[in-house]
Motif scaffolding. Structure first.
Motif, PDB file in Angstrom:
ATOM      1  N   ASP A 166       0.797  -1.213   0.000  1.00 29.78           N
ATOM      2  CA  ASP A 166       0.000   0.000   0.000  1.00 29.78           C
ATOM      3  C   ASP A 166       0.843   1.284   0.000  1.00 29.78           C
ATOM      4  OD1 ASP A 166      -0.846  -0.280   3.578  1.00 29.78           O
ATOM      5  OD2 ASP A 166       1.081  -0.041   2.544  1.00 29.78           O
ATOM      6  N   THR A 167       2.133   1.145   0.023  1.00 32.29           N
ATOM      7  CA  THR A 167       3.029   2.303   0.122  1.00 32.29           C
ATOM      8  C   THR A 167       4.028   2.280  -1.027  1.00 32.29           C
ATOM      9  OG1 THR A 167       2.840   2.299   2.538  1.00 32.29           O
ATOM     10  CG2 THR A 167       4.701   3.490   1.594  1.00 32.29           C
ATOM     11  N   VAL A 168       4.213   3.427  -1.639  1.00 33.94           N
ATOM     12  CA  VAL A 168       5.135   3.527  -2.765  1.00 33.94           C
ATOM     13  C   VAL A 168       6.159   4.626  -2.487  1.00 33.94           C
ATOM     14  CG1 VAL A 168       5.367   4.136  -5.193  1.00 33.94           C
ATOM     15  CG2 VAL A 168       3.465   2.686  -4.463  1.00 33.94           C
ATOM     16  N   SER A 169       7.409   4.298  -2.712  1.00 40.34           N
ATOM     17  CA  SER A 169       8.493   5.269  -2.593  1.00 40.34           C
ATOM     18  C   SER A 169       9.182   5.403  -3.940  1.00 40.34           C
ATOM     19  CB  SER A 169       9.513   4.816  -1.548  1.00 40.34           C
ATOM     20  OG  SER A 169       8.900   4.667  -0.278  1.00 40.34           O
ATOM     21  N   TRP A 170       9.669   6.612  -4.214  1.00 46.05           N
ATOM     22  CA  TRP A 170      10.381   6.880  -5.459  1.00 46.05           C
ATOM     23  C   TRP A 170      11.811   7.278  -5.155  1.00 46.05           C
ATOM     24  CZ3 TRP A 170       8.674   6.181 -10.420  1.00 46.05           C
ATOM     25  CH2 TRP A 170       7.298   5.979 -10.610  1.00 46.05           C
ATOM     26  N   TYR A 171      12.726   6.804  -6.000  1.00 46.66           N
ATOM     27  CA  TYR A 171      14.134   7.110  -5.855  1.00 46.66           C
ATOM     28  C   TYR A 171      14.698   7.547  -7.200  1.00 46.66           C
ATOM     29  CZ  TYR A 171      13.981   4.566  -1.404  1.00 46.66           C
ATOM     30  OH  TYR A 171      13.674   4.147  -0.130  1.00 46.66           O
ATOM     31  N   GLN A 172      15.702   8.429  -7.118  1.00 41.41           N
ATOM     32  CA  GLN A 172      16.462   8.821  -8.300  1.00 41.41           C
ATOM     33  C   GLN A 172      17.868   8.251  -8.165  1.00 41.41           C
ATOM     34  OE1 GLN A 172      18.433  12.732  -8.648  1.00 41.41           O
ATOM     35  NE2 GLN A 172      17.114  13.107 -10.414  1.00 41.41           N
ATOM     36  N   GLN A 173      18.322   7.555  -9.192  1.00 42.44           N
ATOM     37  CA  GLN A 173      19.684   7.010  -9.152  1.00 42.44           C
ATOM     38  C   GLN A 173      20.463   7.534 -10.348  1.00 42.44           C
ATOM     39  OE1 GLN A 173      20.065   2.711  -9.299  1.00 42.44           O
ATOM     40  NE2 GLN A 173      22.155   2.768  -8.518  1.00 42.44           N
ATOM     41  N   ALA A 174      21.339   8.496 -10.090  1.00 44.01           N
ATOM     42  CA  ALA A 174      22.211   9.011 -11.137  1.00 44.01           C
ATOM     43  C   ALA A 174      23.286   7.973 -11.430  1.00 44.01           C
ATOM     44  CB  ALA A 174      22.829  10.332 -10.691  1.00 44.01           C
ATOM     45  N   LEU A 175      23.877   8.088 -12.595  1.00 41.04           N
ATOM     46  CA  LEU A 175      24.876   7.118 -13.028  1.00 41.04           C
ATOM     47  C   LEU A 175      26.040   7.056 -12.040  1.00 41.04           C
ATOM     48  CD1 LEU A 175      25.217   5.240 -15.449  1.00 41.04           C
ATOM     49  CD2 LEU A 175      26.662   6.972 -16.513  1.00 41.04           C
ATOM     50  N   GLY A 176      26.343   5.859 -11.568  1.00 40.65           N
ATOM     51  CA  GLY A 176      27.459   5.675 -10.659  1.00 40.65           C
ATOM     52  C   GLY A 176      27.179   6.063  -9.215  1.00 40.65           C
ATOM     53  N   GLN A 177      25.925   6.361  -8.918  1.00 43.87           N
ATOM     54  CA  GLN A 177      25.550   6.764  -7.560  1.00 43.87           C
ATOM     55  C   GLN A 177      24.529   5.808  -6.967  1.00 43.87           C
ATOM     56  OE1 GLN A 177      26.966   9.505  -6.014  1.00 43.87           O
ATOM     57  NE2 GLN A 177      28.269   9.474  -7.835  1.00 43.87           N
ATOM     58  N   GLY A 178      24.317   5.940  -5.658  1.00 50.31           N
ATOM     59  CA  GLY A 178      23.274   5.176  -5.014  1.00 50.31           C
ATOM     60  C   GLY A 178      21.928   5.859  -5.175  1.00 50.31           C
TER      61      GLY A 178
ATOM     62  N   PHE B   8      16.409   9.162  -2.170  1.00 49.14           N
ATOM     63  CA  PHE B   8      14.975   9.169  -1.872  1.00 49.14           C
ATOM     64  C   PHE B   8      14.323  10.458  -2.342  1.00 49.14           C
ATOM     65  CE2 PHE B   8      11.222   8.101   0.429  1.00 49.14           C
ATOM     66  CZ  PHE B   8      10.784   9.245   1.095  1.00 49.14           C
ATOM     67  N   ILE B   9      13.238  10.319  -3.125  1.00 49.24           N
ATOM     68  CA  ILE B   9      12.508  11.496  -3.595  1.00 49.24           C
ATOM     69  C   ILE B   9      11.321  11.763  -2.679  1.00 49.24           C
ATOM     70  CG2 ILE B   9      11.256  12.573  -5.500  1.00 49.24           C
ATOM     71  CD1 ILE B   9      12.791  10.715  -7.404  1.00 49.24           C
ATOM     72  N   PHE B  10      10.394  10.821  -2.627  1.00 47.06           N
ATOM     73  CA  PHE B  10       9.243  10.930  -1.713  1.00 47.06           C
ATOM     74  C   PHE B  10       8.558   9.595  -1.572  1.00 47.06           C
ATOM     75  CE2 PHE B  10       7.685  13.404  -5.607  1.00 47.06           C
ATOM     76  CZ  PHE B  10       7.272  12.283  -6.295  1.00 47.06           C
ATOM     77  N   GLN B  11       7.604   9.555  -0.629  1.00 46.66           N
ATOM     78  CA  GLN B  11       6.868   8.337  -0.332  1.00 46.66           C
ATOM     79  C   GLN B  11       5.376   8.659  -0.241  1.00 46.66           C
ATOM     80  OE1 GLN B  11       6.694   6.268   3.791  1.00 46.66           O
ATOM     81  NE2 GLN B  11       8.378   5.276   2.700  1.00 46.66           N
TER      82      GLN B  11
ATOM     83  N   GLU C  45      -2.760   7.805  -0.554  1.00 46.68           N
ATOM     84  CA  GLU C  45      -2.905   8.863  -1.573  1.00 46.68           C
ATOM     85  C   GLU C  45      -2.326  10.205  -1.137  1.00 46.68           C
ATOM     86  OE1 GLU C  45      -6.777   8.829  -3.610  1.00 46.68           O
ATOM     87  OE2 GLU C  45      -7.256   7.001  -2.486  1.00 46.68           O
ATOM     88  N   GLU C  46      -1.475  10.178  -0.108  1.00 41.43           N
ATOM     89  CA  GLU C  46      -0.856  11.427   0.335  1.00 41.43           C
ATOM     90  C   GLU C  46       0.659  11.276   0.390  1.00 41.43           C
ATOM     91  OE1 GLU C  46      -4.391  13.011   3.356  1.00 41.43           O
ATOM     92  OE2 GLU C  46      -2.275  13.099   3.928  1.00 41.43           O
ATOM     93  N   GLU C  47       1.352  12.343   0.123  1.00 40.60           N
ATOM     94  CA  GLU C  47       2.802  12.356   0.273  1.00 40.60           C
ATOM     95  C   GLU C  47       3.128  12.393   1.760  1.00 40.60           C
ATOM     96  OE1 GLU C  47       5.329  15.043  -2.209  1.00 40.60           O
ATOM     97  OE2 GLU C  47       6.116  15.676  -0.268  1.00 40.60           O
ATOM     98  N   ARG C  48       3.840  11.384   2.235  1.00 46.31           N
ATOM     99  CA  ARG C  48       4.115  11.258   3.667  1.00 46.31           C
ATOM    100  C   ARG C  48       5.513  11.748   4.045  1.00 46.31           C
ATOM    101  NH1 ARG C  48      -0.646  10.240   6.402  1.00 46.31           N
ATOM    102  NH2 ARG C  48      -2.010   9.103   4.939  1.00 46.31           N
ATOM    103  N   GLN C  49       6.447  11.564   3.141  1.00 46.43           N
ATOM    104  CA  GLN C  49       7.813  11.990   3.403  1.00 46.43           C
ATOM    105  C   GLN C  49       8.418  12.460   2.095  1.00 46.43           C
ATOM    106  OE1 GLN C  49       9.492   8.467   5.650  1.00 46.43           O
ATOM    107  NE2 GLN C  49      10.652  10.159   6.506  1.00 46.43           N
ATOM    108  N   ARG C  50       9.386  13.363   2.227  1.00 54.73           N
ATOM    109  CA  ARG C  50      10.021  13.913   1.046  1.00 54.73           C
ATOM    110  C   ARG C  50      11.497  14.079   1.297  1.00 54.73           C
ATOM    111  NH1 ARG C  50       7.768  16.522  -3.349  1.00 54.73           N
ATOM    112  NH2 ARG C  50       9.266  17.667  -4.610  1.00 54.73           N
ATOM    113  N   GLY C  51      12.287  13.719   0.320  1.00 45.65           N
ATOM    114  CA  GLY C  51      13.717  13.944   0.388  1.00 45.65           C
ATOM    115  C   GLY C  51      14.056  15.340  -0.102  1.00 45.65           C
ATOM    116  N   ASN C  52      15.318  15.571  -0.351  1.00 39.77           N
ATOM    117  CA  ASN C  52      15.791  16.893  -0.723  1.00 39.77           C
ATOM    118  C   ASN C  52      15.682  17.111  -2.231  1.00 39.77           C
ATOM    119  OD1 ASN C  52      16.922  19.418  -0.412  1.00 39.77           O
ATOM    120  ND2 ASN C  52      19.020  18.646  -0.559  1.00 39.77           N
ATOM    121  N   PHE C  53      14.471  17.199  -2.725  1.00 42.37           N
ATOM    122  CA  PHE C  53      14.216  17.418  -4.146  1.00 42.37           C
ATOM    123  C   PHE C  53      13.311  18.627  -4.312  1.00 42.37           C
ATOM    124  CE2 PHE C  53      15.957  13.986  -6.740  1.00 42.37           C
ATOM    125  CZ  PHE C  53      16.422  13.134  -5.758  1.00 42.37           C
TER     126      PHE C  53
END
Lengths: 113, 115
Positions: free
Chosen positions: B30-42, B45-48, B52-60
């Motif tokens: 029931d929970t979805v998180s999004w991540y950005q992975q640049a080339l050569g990086q880990g 975290f973007i947000f979760q 139907e609500e944004e619960r947490q947000r990274g530094n984006f």
């Protein structure tokens, strides 16, 4: 702030050698989880192991073993008798009490036949 | 039992355009998180999203927005694309009901190239 450091960018070993991947973490949380993931060329992260901050018991799963030491904030991963199929990028990650994951920059492992 | 699926697999956009990426969570999650992975990086975290609500947000920046639908699937939208947005975008799903979201399952990712 949380931080995960994987100082080894790339490692190459010959098949059947043992290899250890290092992971050092920083957190002020007393409760946290540590993870290792494998990322093959296909890109999908594959879960390998989870450890909570209260369980320092080492774990062995087949050729894989993990050494968790809170005193040095380290969670190292050893592959015994490496195989070509072990070639991938391995990530160490920390989950804090806020349910956010922090990943290291990864270690690219190449196993040479 | 299908795992986490993402679409499209690859995407090429021009700087300044907008893009929408899609994710279907693993069955029962029931929970979805999004991540950005640049080339050569880990992954970063973007947000979760949960309920139907944004619960947490990274530094984006606010150019990154999302949505979760009643069926738990999710979208990631990026406006005013920059060259630096080129990356692999990973979706991860989990089940909040256990109280700890450590059982994350990742999808294969969407490779976004901004030219």
């Amino acid at each position: 702030a949380q931080k995960v450091t994987q100082a080894q960018t790339e490692i190459s070993v010959v098949e059947k050698e043992d290899v250890t991947l290092d992971c050092v973490y920083e957190t002020r949380d007393t409760t946290y989880y540590l993870f290792w993931y494998k990322q093959p060329p296909s890109g999908e992260l594959v879960f390998l192991i989870r450890r909570n901050s209260f369980d320092e018991q080492n774990e062995i799963s087949g050729r894989y073993s993990w050494n968790f030491q809170k005193s040095t904030s380290s969670f190292n991963f050893t592959i015994t008798a490496s195989q070509v199929v072990d070639s991938a990028v391995y990530f160490c990650a920390l989950k804090d009490t806020g349910n956010q994951f922090y990943f290291g920059t990864g270690t690219s492992l190449t196993v040479i036949p | 039992d299908a795992g986490v699926t993402q679409s499209p697999t690859h995407l090429i956009k021009t700087r300044g355009q907008q893009v929408t990426l899609r994710c279907s969570p693993k069955s029962g999650h029931d929970t979805v998180s999004w991540y950005q992975q640049a080339l050569g990086q880990g992954p970063q975290f973007i947000f979760q999203y949960y309920e139907e609500e944004e619960r947490q947000r990274g530094n984006f920046p606010d150019r990154f927005s999302g949505h979760q639908f009643p069926n738990y699937s999710s979208e990631l939208n990026v406006n005013a694309l920059l060259l630096g947005d080129s990356a692999l975008y990973l979706c991860a799903s989990s089940f909040r009901g256990t109280g700890a979201l450590y059982e994350q399952y990742f999808g294969p990712g969407t490779r976004l190239t901004v030219t």
